[in-house]
Write an enzyme that holds these catalytic residues in place. Structure first.
Site, PDB file in Angstrom:
ATOM      1  N   CYS A 383     -25.482 -87.699 -20.969  1.00  0.00           N
ATOM      2  CA  CYS A 383     -23.908 -87.928 -21.795  1.00  0.00           C
ATOM      3  C   CYS A 383     -24.176 -88.684 -22.972  1.00  0.00           C
ATOM      4  O   CYS A 383     -24.738 -87.795 -23.868  1.00  0.00           O
ATOM      5  CB  CYS A 383     -23.002 -88.540 -20.865  1.00  0.00           C
ATOM      6  SG  CYS A 383     -21.325 -88.076 -21.286  1.00  0.00           S
ATOM      7  N   LEU A 384     -24.143 -90.035 -23.062  1.00  0.00           N
ATOM      8  CA  LEU A 384     -24.389 -90.729 -24.258  1.00  0.00           C
ATOM      9  C   LEU A 384     -25.877 -90.440 -24.604  1.00  0.00           C
ATOM     10  O   LEU A 384     -26.361 -90.305 -25.890  1.00  0.00           O
ATOM     11  CB  LEU A 384     -23.876 -92.045 -24.129  1.00  0.00           C
ATOM     12  CG  LEU A 384     -24.138 -93.038 -25.339  1.00  0.00           C
ATOM     13  CD1 LEU A 384     -23.372 -92.497 -26.482  1.00  0.00           C
ATOM     14  CD2 LEU A 384     -23.853 -94.370 -24.861  1.00  0.00           C
ATOM     15  N   HIS A 509     -22.723 -85.306 -16.469  1.00  0.00           N
ATOM     16  CA  HIS A 509     -23.444 -86.393 -15.364  1.00  0.00           C
ATOM     17  C   HIS A 509     -24.136 -85.797 -14.190  1.00  0.00           C
ATOM     18  O   HIS A 509     -23.511 -85.832 -13.113  1.00  0.00           O
ATOM     19  CB  HIS A 509     -22.724 -87.391 -15.022  1.00  0.00           C
ATOM     20  CG  HIS A 509     -22.036 -88.473 -16.338  1.00  0.00           C
ATOM     21  ND1 HIS A 509     -22.578 -89.454 -16.699  1.00  0.00           N
ATOM     22  CD2 HIS A 509     -21.067 -87.921 -17.100  1.00  0.00           C
ATOM     23  CE1 HIS A 509     -21.973 -90.042 -17.845  1.00  0.00           C
ATOM     24  NE2 HIS A 509     -20.945 -89.081 -18.012  1.00  0.00           N
ATOM     25  N   GLU A 511     -26.248 -86.990 -12.160  1.00  0.00           N
ATOM     26  CA  GLU A 511     -26.475 -88.035 -11.179  1.00  0.00           C
ATOM     27  C   GLU A 511     -25.348 -87.967  -9.972  1.00  0.00           C
ATOM     28  O   GLU A 511     -25.826 -88.310  -8.976  1.00  0.00           O
ATOM     29  CB  GLU A 511     -26.584 -89.892 -11.694  1.00  0.00           C
ATOM     30  CG  GLU A 511     -25.150 -90.058 -12.463  1.00  0.00           C
ATOM     31  CD  GLU A 511     -25.228 -89.811 -14.121  1.00  0.00           C
ATOM     32  OE1 GLU A 511     -25.588 -88.770 -14.366  1.00  0.00           O
ATOM     33  OE2 GLU A 511     -24.560 -90.504 -14.684  1.00  0.00           O
TER      34      GLU A 511
HETATM   35  N1  GLN Z   1     -18.948 -92.006 -25.161  1.00  0.00           N
HETATM   36  C1  GLN Z   1     -19.322 -90.621 -25.234  1.00  0.00           C
HETATM   37  C2  GLN Z   1     -18.112 -89.761 -25.213  1.00  0.00           C
HETATM   38  O1  GLN Z   1     -17.182 -90.099 -25.011  1.00  0.00           O
HETATM   39  C3  GLN Z   1     -20.358 -90.727 -23.941  1.00  0.00           C
HETATM   40  C4  GLN Z   1     -19.600 -90.702 -22.615  1.00  0.00           C
HETATM   41  C5  GLN Z   1     -20.465 -90.760 -21.473  1.00  0.00           C
HETATM   42  O2  GLN Z   1     -21.744 -91.217 -21.604  1.00  0.00           O
HETATM   43  N2  GLN Z   1     -19.945 -90.879 -20.328  1.00  0.00           N
HETATM   44  O3  GLN Z   1     -18.445 -88.590 -25.316  1.00  0.00           O
END
Ligand code: GLN
Length: 548
Positions: A383-384, A509, A511
Protein backbone atom coordinates in the site's frame (compact mmCIF):
# COMPACT_ATOMS: atom_id res chain seq x y z
CA UNK A 1 -28.75 -27.43 14.57
CA UNK A 2 -29.42 -24.80 17.24
CA UNK A 3 -26.48 -22.38 17.26
CA UNK A 4 -24.16 -22.83 20.22
CA UNK A 5 -22.42 -19.87 21.83
CA UNK A 6 -19.08 -19.73 23.61
CA UNK A 7 -18.60 -16.42 25.42
CA UNK A 8 -15.17 -15.27 26.53
CA UNK A 9 -14.58 -12.61 29.14
CA UNK A 10 -11.31 -11.37 30.60
CA UNK A 11 -10.30 -10.96 34.19
CA UNK A 12 -7.61 -9.25 36.33
CA UNK A 13 -5.80 -7.41 33.51
CA UNK A 14 -6.19 -6.89 29.80
CA UNK A 15 -3.71 -7.98 27.11
CA UNK A 16 -3.38 -11.53 28.42
CA UNK A 17 -4.08 -13.07 25.03
CA UNK A 18 -7.84 -13.46 25.18
CA UNK A 19 -8.04 -12.84 21.43
CA UNK A 20 -5.51 -15.54 20.64
CA UNK A 21 -7.30 -17.89 23.04
CA UNK A 22 -10.62 -17.28 21.26
CA UNK A 23 -8.92 -17.77 17.89
CA UNK A 24 -7.20 -20.97 19.00
CA UNK A 25 -10.43 -22.30 20.43
CA UNK A 26 -12.14 -21.54 17.14
CA UNK A 27 -9.47 -23.61 15.41
CA UNK A 28 -9.96 -26.45 17.84
CA UNK A 29 -13.75 -26.55 17.53
CA UNK A 30 -13.41 -26.39 13.77
CA UNK A 31 -11.06 -29.37 13.91
CA UNK A 32 -13.87 -31.28 15.60
CA UNK A 33 -15.87 -30.76 12.44
CA UNK A 34 -18.07 -27.78 13.31
CA UNK A 35 -18.56 -24.64 11.29
CA UNK A 36 -17.36 -21.80 13.50
CA UNK A 37 -17.36 -18.02 13.45
CA UNK A 38 -15.78 -15.67 15.96
CA UNK A 39 -17.03 -12.26 17.01
CA UNK A 40 -15.47 -9.48 19.06
CA UNK A 41 -17.53 -7.10 21.17
CA UNK A 42 -15.53 -3.93 21.74
CA UNK A 43 -16.77 -1.68 24.54
CA UNK A 44 -15.26 1.57 23.20
CA UNK A 45 -17.49 4.27 21.77
CA UNK A 46 -15.79 4.69 18.37
CA UNK A 47 -17.94 3.19 15.62
CA UNK A 48 -14.90 1.24 14.44
CA UNK A 49 -11.13 1.42 14.97
CA UNK A 50 -10.62 2.92 11.48
CA UNK A 51 -10.22 6.43 12.85
CA UNK A 52 -7.95 5.49 15.75
CA UNK A 53 -4.22 6.07 15.81
CA UNK A 54 -2.19 2.90 15.30
CA UNK A 55 -0.41 3.87 18.53
CA UNK A 56 -3.70 3.63 20.42
CA UNK A 57 -5.11 0.60 18.81
CA UNK A 58 -2.52 -1.29 16.79
CA UNK A 59 -3.42 -2.54 13.34
CA UNK A 60 -6.81 -2.02 11.74
CA UNK A 61 -7.76 -5.37 10.23
CA UNK A 62 -9.83 -5.16 7.04
CA UNK A 63 -12.38 -7.81 6.07
CA UNK A 64 -13.67 -8.83 2.63
CA UNK A 65 -16.71 -6.57 2.97
CA UNK A 66 -14.51 -3.59 3.84
CA UNK A 67 -15.20 -3.53 7.58
CA UNK A 68 -12.35 -1.94 9.52
CA UNK A 69 -11.99 -4.09 12.60
CA UNK A 70 -10.00 -4.94 15.67
CA UNK A 71 -6.72 -6.78 15.15
CA UNK A 72 -8.12 -9.79 17.02
CA UNK A 73 -10.22 -10.49 13.91
CA UNK A 74 -6.89 -11.13 12.19
CA UNK A 75 -6.07 -13.79 14.78
CA UNK A 76 -9.53 -15.30 14.34
CA UNK A 77 -9.24 -15.54 10.56
CA UNK A 78 -5.66 -16.83 10.62
CA UNK A 79 -6.13 -19.45 13.32
CA UNK A 80 -9.50 -20.80 12.27
CA UNK A 81 -8.82 -20.22 8.56
CA UNK A 82 -12.16 -18.53 8.03
CA UNK A 83 -13.37 -15.32 6.37
CA UNK A 84 -15.46 -13.13 8.64
CA UNK A 85 -17.82 -10.24 7.93
CA UNK A 86 -18.70 -6.90 9.44
CA UNK A 87 -21.10 -8.26 12.06
CA UNK A 88 -18.13 -10.01 13.65
CA UNK A 89 -16.88 -6.81 15.25
CA UNK A 90 -19.41 -4.88 17.30
CA UNK A 91 -18.59 -1.69 19.19
CA UNK A 92 -20.58 0.32 21.70
CA UNK A 93 -20.47 3.13 19.13
CA UNK A 94 -22.28 1.01 16.53
CA UNK A 95 -24.88 -0.18 19.00
CA UNK A 96 -25.75 3.31 20.23
CA UNK A 97 -25.65 4.80 16.72
CA UNK A 98 -28.24 2.21 15.64
CA UNK A 99 -30.49 2.65 18.69
CA UNK A 100 -30.38 6.44 18.44
CA UNK A 101 -31.09 6.46 14.71
CA UNK A 102 -34.10 4.20 15.30
CA UNK A 103 -35.29 6.52 18.02
CA UNK A 104 -35.01 9.51 15.65
CA UNK A 105 -36.90 7.55 13.04
CA UNK A 106 -39.70 7.08 15.52
CA UNK A 107 -39.42 3.32 15.85
CA UNK A 108 -39.79 3.41 19.62
CA UNK A 109 -42.40 6.13 19.58
CA UNK A 110 -43.77 6.70 23.05
CA UNK A 111 -41.07 4.64 24.74
CA UNK A 112 -38.21 5.65 26.97
CA UNK A 113 -35.02 4.25 25.49
CA UNK A 114 -32.99 2.41 28.10
CA UNK A 115 -29.87 0.28 28.36
CA UNK A 116 -32.09 -2.67 29.22
CA UNK A 117 -33.86 -3.70 27.03
CA UNK A 118 -33.11 -1.46 24.03
CA UNK A 119 -29.32 -1.47 24.06
CA UNK A 120 -29.05 -5.08 25.20
CA UNK A 121 -31.55 -6.17 22.54
CA UNK A 122 -29.50 -4.48 19.87
CA UNK A 123 -26.35 -6.26 21.13
CA UNK A 124 -28.26 -9.53 21.14
CA UNK A 125 -29.45 -8.95 17.58
CA UNK A 126 -25.86 -8.39 16.48
CA UNK A 127 -24.61 -11.52 18.25
CA UNK A 128 -27.32 -13.58 16.57
CA UNK A 129 -26.54 -12.07 13.17
CA UNK A 130 -23.21 -13.90 13.16
CA UNK A 131 -24.78 -17.33 12.73
CA UNK A 132 -27.36 -15.92 10.30
CA UNK A 133 -24.74 -14.40 8.01
CA UNK A 134 -22.00 -17.05 8.25
CA UNK A 135 -23.96 -20.24 8.79
CA UNK A 136 -21.80 -20.99 11.83
CA UNK A 137 -22.91 -23.80 14.13
CA UNK A 138 -20.72 -22.59 16.98
CA UNK A 139 -20.21 -18.86 17.52
CA UNK A 140 -17.38 -17.75 19.77
CA UNK A 141 -17.91 -14.29 21.13
CA UNK A 142 -15.18 -12.38 22.93
CA UNK A 143 -15.84 -9.31 25.07
CA UNK A 144 -12.97 -6.83 24.88
CA UNK A 145 -11.49 -5.32 28.05
CA UNK A 146 -11.76 -6.69 31.55
CA UNK A 147 -14.72 -7.57 33.74
CA UNK A 148 -15.44 -4.56 35.94
CA UNK A 149 -14.94 -1.96 33.20
CA UNK A 150 -17.89 0.45 33.15
CA UNK A 151 -18.12 0.30 29.35
CA UNK A 152 -18.52 -3.46 29.16
CA UNK A 153 -21.53 -3.74 31.47
CA UNK A 154 -24.25 -3.72 28.77
CA UNK A 155 -22.35 -6.46 26.93
CA UNK A 156 -22.05 -8.65 30.02
CA UNK A 157 -25.72 -8.11 30.84
CA UNK A 158 -26.57 -9.27 27.30
CA UNK A 159 -24.46 -12.40 27.70
CA UNK A 160 -26.22 -13.09 30.98
CA UNK A 161 -29.63 -12.78 29.34
CA UNK A 162 -28.61 -15.05 26.49
CA UNK A 163 -28.23 -18.01 28.83
CA UNK A 164 -31.83 -17.56 30.01
CA UNK A 165 -32.99 -17.03 26.42
CA UNK A 166 -31.12 -19.89 24.80
CA UNK A 167 -30.59 -22.35 27.64
CA UNK A 168 -27.57 -23.66 29.47
CA UNK A 169 -26.95 -26.39 26.88
CA UNK A 170 -26.47 -23.77 24.15
CA UNK A 171 -24.22 -21.35 26.00
CA UNK A 172 -20.77 -21.71 27.54
CA UNK A 173 -18.90 -19.03 29.49
CA UNK A 174 -15.11 -18.93 29.62
CA UNK A 175 -13.25 -16.51 31.84
CA UNK A 176 -9.63 -15.88 30.85
CA UNK A 177 -7.63 -14.55 33.79
CA UNK A 178 -4.09 -13.72 34.77
CA UNK A 179 -2.37 -15.28 37.75
CA UNK A 180 -0.28 -12.72 39.58
CA UNK A 181 3.34 -13.71 40.32
CA UNK A 182 5.10 -12.50 43.44
CA UNK A 183 8.85 -12.39 42.90
CA UNK A 184 9.64 -12.10 46.62
CA UNK A 185 8.01 -15.42 47.50
CA UNK A 186 8.29 -16.92 44.00
CA UNK A 187 4.64 -17.89 43.93
CA UNK A 188 1.56 -17.46 41.83
CA UNK A 189 -1.45 -15.93 43.56
CA UNK A 190 -5.04 -16.79 42.69
CA UNK A 191 -6.73 -14.07 44.77
CA UNK A 192 -7.17 -11.53 41.93
CA UNK A 193 -8.71 -14.32 39.84
CA UNK A 194 -11.11 -15.15 42.66
CA UNK A 195 -12.11 -11.49 42.89
CA UNK A 196 -12.60 -11.23 39.20
CA UNK A 197 -14.86 -14.31 39.15
CA UNK A 198 -16.79 -12.78 42.05
CA UNK A 199 -17.22 -9.62 40.01
CA UNK A 200 -18.47 -11.67 37.06
CA UNK A 201 -20.93 -13.43 39.37
CA UNK A 202 -22.17 -10.07 40.61
CA UNK A 203 -23.44 -9.39 37.09
CA UNK A 204 -25.06 -12.80 36.98
CA UNK A 205 -22.52 -14.86 35.02
CA UNK A 206 -20.93 -17.98 36.50
CA UNK A 207 -18.05 -19.17 34.37
CA UNK A 208 -18.14 -22.75 33.08
CA UNK A 209 -14.40 -22.71 32.44
CA UNK A 210 -11.43 -20.70 33.63
CA UNK A 211 -8.33 -20.35 31.50
CA UNK A 212 -5.52 -19.33 33.83
CA UNK A 213 -2.79 -17.43 32.01
CA UNK A 214 0.65 -17.03 33.48
CA UNK A 215 4.30 -16.61 32.56
CA UNK A 216 5.09 -19.26 35.19
CA UNK A 217 4.23 -22.88 35.70
CA UNK A 218 0.62 -23.36 36.80
CA UNK A 219 0.57 -26.51 38.94
CA UNK A 220 -2.32 -28.91 39.43
CA UNK A 221 -2.59 -27.81 43.08
CA UNK A 222 -3.11 -24.26 41.93
CA UNK A 223 -5.81 -25.37 39.49
CA UNK A 224 -7.54 -27.24 42.32
CA UNK A 225 -7.49 -24.10 44.39
CA UNK A 226 -9.02 -22.07 41.55
CA UNK A 227 -11.65 -24.78 41.02
CA UNK A 228 -12.59 -24.77 44.69
CA UNK A 229 -12.69 -21.01 45.19
CA UNK A 230 -14.32 -20.17 41.90
CA UNK A 231 -16.75 -23.07 41.88
CA UNK A 232 -15.65 -24.45 38.54
CA UNK A 233 -15.16 -28.12 37.65
CA UNK A 234 -11.47 -29.03 38.04
CA UNK A 235 -11.47 -30.38 34.46
CA UNK A 236 -12.54 -26.93 33.35
CA UNK A 237 -9.64 -25.07 34.94
CA UNK A 238 -7.14 -24.84 32.12
CA UNK A 239 -3.58 -23.76 32.89
CA UNK A 240 -2.21 -21.71 30.01
CA UNK A 241 1.42 -20.77 30.40
CA UNK A 242 2.80 -18.25 27.93
CA UNK A 243 3.78 -20.19 24.81
CA UNK A 244 6.99 -19.73 22.77
CA UNK A 245 4.82 -19.07 19.75
CA UNK A 246 1.20 -17.99 19.35
CA UNK A 247 0.77 -21.00 17.11
CA UNK A 248 1.42 -23.38 20.01
CA UNK A 249 -1.77 -22.23 21.73
CA UNK A 250 -4.27 -24.44 19.80
CA UNK A 251 -2.13 -27.47 20.58
CA UNK A 252 -1.97 -26.62 24.28
CA UNK A 253 -5.75 -26.26 24.33
CA UNK A 254 -6.08 -29.55 22.48
CA UNK A 255 -3.84 -31.29 25.03
CA UNK A 256 -6.00 -29.87 27.83
CA UNK A 257 -9.03 -31.42 26.05
CA UNK A 258 -10.84 -28.09 26.01
CA UNK A 259 -12.63 -28.87 22.75
CA UNK A 260 -14.05 -32.16 24.05
CA UNK A 261 -15.19 -30.48 27.25
CA UNK A 262 -17.12 -27.77 25.43
CA UNK A 263 -18.61 -30.15 22.89
CA UNK A 264 -19.80 -32.40 25.68
CA UNK A 265 -21.37 -29.44 27.46
CA UNK A 266 -23.31 -28.69 24.29
CA UNK A 267 -24.43 -32.31 24.04
CA UNK A 268 -22.66 -32.67 20.69
CA UNK A 269 -20.54 -35.48 19.26
CA UNK A 270 -17.16 -34.65 17.79
CA UNK A 271 -17.17 -35.09 14.00
CA UNK A 272 -13.36 -35.12 13.85
CA UNK A 273 -13.44 -34.17 10.19
CA UNK A 274 -10.59 -31.74 9.90
CA UNK A 275 -8.15 -32.75 12.62
CA UNK A 276 -5.17 -30.76 13.76
CA UNK A 277 -2.48 -32.11 11.38
CA UNK A 278 -1.77 -28.66 9.99
CA UNK A 279 -1.08 -27.34 13.45
CA UNK A 280 1.13 -30.19 14.50
CA UNK A 281 3.15 -29.67 11.34
CA UNK A 282 3.35 -25.97 12.13
CA UNK A 283 4.39 -26.49 15.71
CA UNK A 284 7.14 -28.91 14.68
CA UNK A 285 8.30 -26.41 12.12
CA UNK A 286 8.39 -23.56 14.65
CA UNK A 287 10.60 -25.43 17.07
CA UNK A 288 13.14 -26.68 14.51
CA UNK A 289 16.62 -25.14 14.16
CA UNK A 290 16.49 -23.15 10.95
CA UNK A 291 18.81 -20.84 9.00
CA UNK A 292 17.94 -17.17 9.52
CA UNK A 293 16.70 -14.70 6.98
CA UNK A 294 17.07 -11.05 7.96
CA UNK A 295 14.21 -8.79 7.03
CA UNK A 296 14.04 -5.05 7.75
CA UNK A 297 10.55 -3.66 8.22
CA UNK A 298 10.69 0.08 7.63
CA UNK A 299 7.66 1.49 9.39
CA UNK A 300 6.50 4.66 11.04
CA UNK A 301 4.59 3.19 13.99
CA UNK A 302 7.20 0.65 15.06
CA UNK A 303 7.10 1.71 18.73
CA UNK A 304 3.93 -0.38 18.81
CA UNK A 305 4.68 -3.53 16.86
CA UNK A 306 1.01 -4.53 16.99
CA UNK A 307 0.50 -1.85 14.34
CA UNK A 308 2.05 -4.31 11.85
CA UNK A 309 0.80 -7.57 13.29
CA UNK A 310 -0.58 -9.07 10.06
CA UNK A 311 2.59 -8.12 8.17
CA UNK A 312 4.73 -9.80 10.81
CA UNK A 313 2.53 -12.90 10.78
CA UNK A 314 2.53 -13.09 6.98
CA UNK A 315 6.36 -12.94 6.99
CA UNK A 316 6.38 -15.63 9.65
CA UNK A 317 4.04 -17.86 7.61
CA UNK A 318 6.26 -17.56 4.55
CA UNK A 319 9.39 -18.33 6.59
CA UNK A 320 7.82 -21.35 8.28
CA UNK A 321 6.72 -22.66 4.93
CA UNK A 322 10.23 -22.30 3.49
CA UNK A 323 11.95 -23.70 6.58
CA UNK A 324 13.82 -20.54 7.56
CA UNK A 325 13.77 -18.46 10.71
CA UNK A 326 12.50 -14.90 10.48
CA UNK A 327 15.00 -12.43 11.93
CA UNK A 328 12.98 -9.25 11.78
CA UNK A 329 14.42 -5.80 12.50
CA UNK A 330 12.09 -2.94 13.09
CA UNK A 331 13.45 0.21 11.48
CA UNK A 332 11.90 3.58 12.18
CA UNK A 333 11.57 5.43 8.89
CA UNK A 334 12.07 8.76 10.68
CA UNK A 335 15.43 7.44 11.95
CA UNK A 336 16.57 6.82 8.38
CA UNK A 337 15.89 10.50 7.67
CA UNK A 338 18.37 11.37 10.44
CA UNK A 339 20.96 8.92 9.09
CA UNK A 340 20.26 6.43 11.85
CA UNK A 341 19.24 2.78 11.57
CA UNK A 342 20.83 2.26 8.15
CA UNK A 343 22.95 -0.60 9.49
CA UNK A 344 19.80 -2.69 9.87
CA UNK A 345 18.69 -1.89 6.32
CA UNK A 346 22.14 -2.61 4.89
CA UNK A 347 22.46 -5.96 6.60
CA UNK A 348 18.94 -7.11 5.66
CA UNK A 349 18.30 -9.81 3.05
CA UNK A 350 14.96 -8.19 2.28
CA UNK A 351 13.14 -4.91 2.94
CA UNK A 352 9.43 -4.45 3.62
CA UNK A 353 7.76 -1.05 3.50
CA UNK A 354 4.26 -1.49 4.96
CA UNK A 355 1.17 0.72 4.97
CA UNK A 356 0.73 4.04 6.71
CA UNK A 357 -0.81 7.48 6.65
CA UNK A 358 0.45 11.04 6.84
CA UNK A 359 3.67 12.84 6.08
CA UNK A 360 5.86 11.95 9.05
CA UNK A 361 8.59 9.46 8.18
CA UNK A 362 7.77 9.38 4.48
CA UNK A 363 11.18 10.52 3.26
CA UNK A 364 12.75 7.66 5.25
CA UNK A 365 10.49 5.17 3.50
CA UNK A 366 11.33 6.66 0.13
CA UNK A 367 15.03 6.35 1.00
CA UNK A 368 14.49 2.68 1.90
CA UNK A 369 12.78 2.08 -1.45
CA UNK A 370 15.73 3.73 -3.19
CA UNK A 371 18.22 1.59 -1.30
CA UNK A 372 16.37 -1.59 -2.29
CA UNK A 373 16.28 -0.57 -5.94
CA UNK A 374 19.90 0.54 -6.18
CA UNK A 375 21.31 -2.43 -4.28
CA UNK A 376 18.92 -4.96 -5.80
CA UNK A 377 17.71 -6.04 -2.40
CA UNK A 378 14.36 -7.90 -2.47
CA UNK A 379 11.62 -5.43 -1.64
CA UNK A 380 7.98 -5.87 -0.79
CA UNK A 381 5.85 -2.72 -0.70
CA UNK A 382 2.41 -2.81 0.87
CA UNK A 383 0.00 0.00 0.00
CA UNK A 384 2.00 3.02 1.17
CA UNK A 385 5.11 0.96 0.34
CA UNK A 386 3.93 0.85 -3.27
CA UNK A 387 3.37 4.59 -3.27
CA UNK A 388 6.86 5.35 -1.88
CA UNK A 389 8.34 3.03 -4.50
CA UNK A 390 6.62 5.10 -7.21
CA UNK A 391 7.68 8.44 -5.73
CA UNK A 392 11.28 7.24 -5.46
CA UNK A 393 11.28 5.96 -9.04
CA UNK A 394 9.82 9.20 -10.34
CA UNK A 395 12.37 11.29 -8.49
CA UNK A 396 15.52 9.34 -9.33
CA UNK A 397 14.78 7.49 -12.56
CA UNK A 398 12.22 9.64 -14.36
CA UNK A 399 14.09 12.82 -13.35
CA UNK A 400 11.05 14.48 -11.85
CA UNK A 401 12.83 15.44 -8.66
CA UNK A 402 9.89 17.02 -6.88
CA UNK A 403 7.54 14.09 -7.47
CA UNK A 404 5.33 13.26 -4.52
CA UNK A 405 1.93 12.08 -3.39
CA UNK A 406 -0.68 14.77 -2.92
CA UNK A 407 -1.20 13.24 0.52
CA UNK A 408 2.18 14.62 1.55
CA UNK A 409 2.49 17.64 -0.72
CA UNK A 410 -0.82 18.85 -2.17
CA UNK A 411 1.04 21.30 -4.41
CA UNK A 412 3.65 18.98 -5.86
CA UNK A 413 4.48 19.64 -9.50
CA UNK A 414 4.48 15.88 -10.17
CA UNK A 415 1.66 14.16 -8.32
CA UNK A 416 2.56 10.56 -9.23
CA UNK A 417 0.26 9.45 -6.43
CA UNK A 418 -2.98 11.35 -6.09
CA UNK A 419 -6.41 11.18 -4.56
CA UNK A 420 -8.79 8.75 -6.24
CA UNK A 421 -11.51 10.66 -8.12
CA UNK A 422 -14.32 9.14 -6.05
CA UNK A 423 -12.55 10.33 -2.89
CA UNK A 424 -12.43 13.96 -3.94
CA UNK A 425 -15.61 15.21 -2.32
CA UNK A 426 -15.49 13.06 0.79
CA UNK A 427 -15.11 14.98 4.02
CA UNK A 428 -15.90 12.34 6.64
CA UNK A 429 -12.91 10.33 7.80
CA UNK A 430 -14.63 7.22 9.17
CA UNK A 431 -15.24 4.25 6.82
CA UNK A 432 -14.78 6.30 3.65
CA UNK A 433 -11.59 4.90 2.13
CA UNK A 434 -11.57 2.35 -0.70
CA UNK A 435 -12.11 -0.62 1.56
CA UNK A 436 -12.29 -4.37 1.23
CA UNK A 437 -12.07 -6.93 -1.53
CA UNK A 438 -11.53 -5.76 -5.12
CA UNK A 439 -10.42 -7.77 -8.15
CA UNK A 440 -7.11 -7.41 -9.94
CA UNK A 441 -5.77 -8.95 -13.15
CA UNK A 442 -2.15 -9.99 -13.33
CA UNK A 443 -0.03 -9.59 -16.41
CA UNK A 444 1.24 -12.72 -18.13
CA UNK A 445 4.97 -13.18 -17.54
CA UNK A 446 5.10 -10.97 -14.43
CA UNK A 447 6.65 -12.04 -11.12
CA UNK A 448 3.29 -11.68 -9.39
CA UNK A 449 1.50 -13.77 -11.97
CA UNK A 450 4.04 -16.54 -11.46
CA UNK A 451 3.77 -16.22 -7.68
CA UNK A 452 -0.03 -16.46 -7.61
CA UNK A 453 -0.26 -18.95 -10.46
CA UNK A 454 -3.57 -17.43 -11.61
CA UNK A 455 -4.59 -14.43 -13.66
CA UNK A 456 -7.33 -13.01 -11.51
CA UNK A 457 -7.03 -12.33 -7.79
CA UNK A 458 -9.17 -10.61 -5.16
CA UNK A 459 -7.40 -8.74 -2.40
CA UNK A 460 -8.29 -6.45 0.50
CA UNK A 461 -7.76 -2.72 0.28
CA UNK A 462 -7.62 0.32 2.54
CA UNK A 463 -6.49 3.50 0.82
CA UNK A 464 -7.54 6.90 -0.53
CA UNK A 465 -4.67 7.61 -2.91
CA UNK A 466 -3.65 5.80 -6.08
CA UNK A 467 -1.08 5.79 -8.85
CA UNK A 468 -1.73 8.69 -11.22
CA UNK A 469 -2.19 7.19 -14.71
CA UNK A 470 -0.94 10.38 -16.36
CA UNK A 471 2.53 9.10 -15.45
CA UNK A 472 2.18 5.57 -16.80
CA UNK A 473 4.30 6.18 -19.91
CA UNK A 474 7.56 7.45 -18.36
CA UNK A 475 7.37 4.75 -15.70
CA UNK A 476 6.92 1.98 -18.26
CA UNK A 477 9.61 3.35 -20.55
CA UNK A 478 12.06 3.39 -17.68
CA UNK A 479 11.49 -0.17 -16.49
CA UNK A 480 8.47 -0.25 -14.22
CA UNK A 481 5.98 -3.03 -14.96
CA UNK A 482 2.33 -2.45 -14.14
CA UNK A 483 1.84 -6.09 -13.32
CA UNK A 484 -1.60 -5.90 -11.75
CA UNK A 485 -4.52 -3.71 -12.80
CA UNK A 486 -8.16 -3.47 -11.86
CA UNK A 487 -10.19 -5.34 -14.55
CA UNK A 488 -11.32 -2.01 -16.08
CA UNK A 489 -7.64 -1.16 -16.53
CA UNK A 490 -7.98 2.05 -14.55
CA UNK A 491 -6.41 1.36 -11.20
CA UNK A 492 -2.82 0.24 -10.66
CA UNK A 493 -2.82 -2.62 -8.18
CA UNK A 494 0.64 -4.21 -8.50
CA UNK A 495 3.94 -2.82 -9.73
CA UNK A 496 7.28 -4.54 -10.32
CA UNK A 497 10.71 -3.38 -11.37
CA UNK A 498 11.78 -5.15 -14.52
CA UNK A 499 15.51 -5.11 -13.87
CA UNK A 500 15.49 -6.33 -10.30
CA UNK A 501 15.31 -9.79 -8.68
CA UNK A 502 12.19 -8.92 -6.67
CA UNK A 503 10.94 -5.39 -6.26
CA UNK A 504 7.21 -5.88 -6.07
CA UNK A 505 4.58 -3.72 -4.43
CA UNK A 506 0.82 -3.76 -4.20
CA UNK A 507 -1.83 -1.14 -3.58
CA UNK A 508 -3.76 -3.77 -1.61
CA UNK A 509 -2.80 -5.45 1.64
CA UNK A 510 -1.84 -9.07 0.91
CA UNK A 511 -0.95 -9.60 4.59
CA UNK A 512 -4.64 -9.85 5.53
CA UNK A 513 -5.12 -13.09 3.60
CA UNK A 514 -1.99 -15.00 4.59
CA UNK A 515 -2.49 -18.16 6.63
CA UNK A 516 -0.03 -20.12 8.79
CA UNK A 517 0.03 -23.21 6.58
CA UNK A 518 -0.88 -21.34 3.40
CA UNK A 519 1.45 -18.35 3.15
CA UNK A 520 0.53 -15.53 0.82
CA UNK A 521 2.18 -15.94 -2.62
CA UNK A 522 3.81 -12.48 -2.60
CA UNK A 523 5.30 -12.95 0.86
CA UNK A 524 6.43 -16.47 -0.04
CA UNK A 525 8.19 -15.37 -3.22
CA UNK A 526 9.71 -12.35 -1.46
CA UNK A 527 11.26 -14.55 1.23
CA UNK A 528 12.24 -17.23 -1.28
CA UNK A 529 14.10 -14.68 -3.41
CA UNK A 530 15.79 -13.15 -0.35
CA UNK A 531 17.00 -16.63 0.62
CA UNK A 532 18.10 -17.58 -2.88
CA UNK A 533 20.16 -14.44 -3.46
CA UNK A 534 21.88 -14.86 -0.14
CA UNK A 535 22.32 -18.62 -0.48
CA UNK A 536 20.21 -19.31 2.56
CA UNK A 537 19.07 -22.87 2.21
CA UNK A 538 15.31 -23.05 1.98
CA UNK A 539 12.53 -24.89 0.24
CA UNK A 540 12.50 -28.68 -0.31
CA UNK A 541 9.90 -29.06 2.35
CA UNK A 542 7.16 -31.55 2.77
CA UNK A 543 3.96 -29.73 1.83
CA UNK A 544 2.04 -28.83 4.96
CA UNK A 545 -1.31 -30.52 5.43
CA UNK A 546 -3.97 -28.02 4.49
CA UNK A 547 -6.19 -26.54 7.16
CA UNK A 548 -9.51 -27.70 5.86
N1 GLN B 1 -1.97 6.74 2.91
C1 GLN B 1 -2.08 5.97 1.73
C2 GLN B 1 -3.47 6.07 1.09
O1 GLN B 1 -4.41 6.45 1.74
C3 GLN B 1 -1.72 4.53 1.99
C4 GLN B 1 -2.70 3.80 2.82
C5 GLN B 1 -2.18 2.52 3.41
O2 GLN B 1 -0.98 2.28 3.41
N2 GLN B 1 -3.06 1.71 3.95
O3 GLN B 1 -3.64 5.78 -0.06
Amino acid sequence: MQTKYVFLTGGVVSSVGKGVTAAALGRLLKSHGFKVAIQKLDPYINVDPGTMSPYQHGEVFVLDDGAETDLDLGHYERFADIRLNKVCNVTTGQVYAEVISRERHGDYLGGTIQTIPHVTNEIKRRIQQVAQTTGAEIVLCEVGGTVGDIESEPFLETLRQLRSNLGRENTFYIHVTWLVYLAATKELKTKPTQHSVRQLRSVGISPDMIIARSDHEVTHDLCEKIAAFCDVDINAVVPMETADSLYDVPIKLEEAKVGEYIIQHFGLESRQSAGMEGWHWLSKQIHKEKPKVKIALVGKYIELQDAYISVREALEHACLHLGVELDLSWVHSADLERSRGWGLVQSAHGIVVPGGFGQRGIEGKIAASRYAREHKVPYLGLCLGMQTMCIEFARHINDTEDANSTEFDPNTAHPVISLMPDQQHITDKGGTMRLGLYPCELQEGSISRRAYGVERIDERHRHRFEFNNAYRKPFEENGMRFAGMSPDGRLVEVIELVDHPFMVASQFHPEFLSRPTRPHPLFREFIRTACEINQICCGNLEVPPDFD
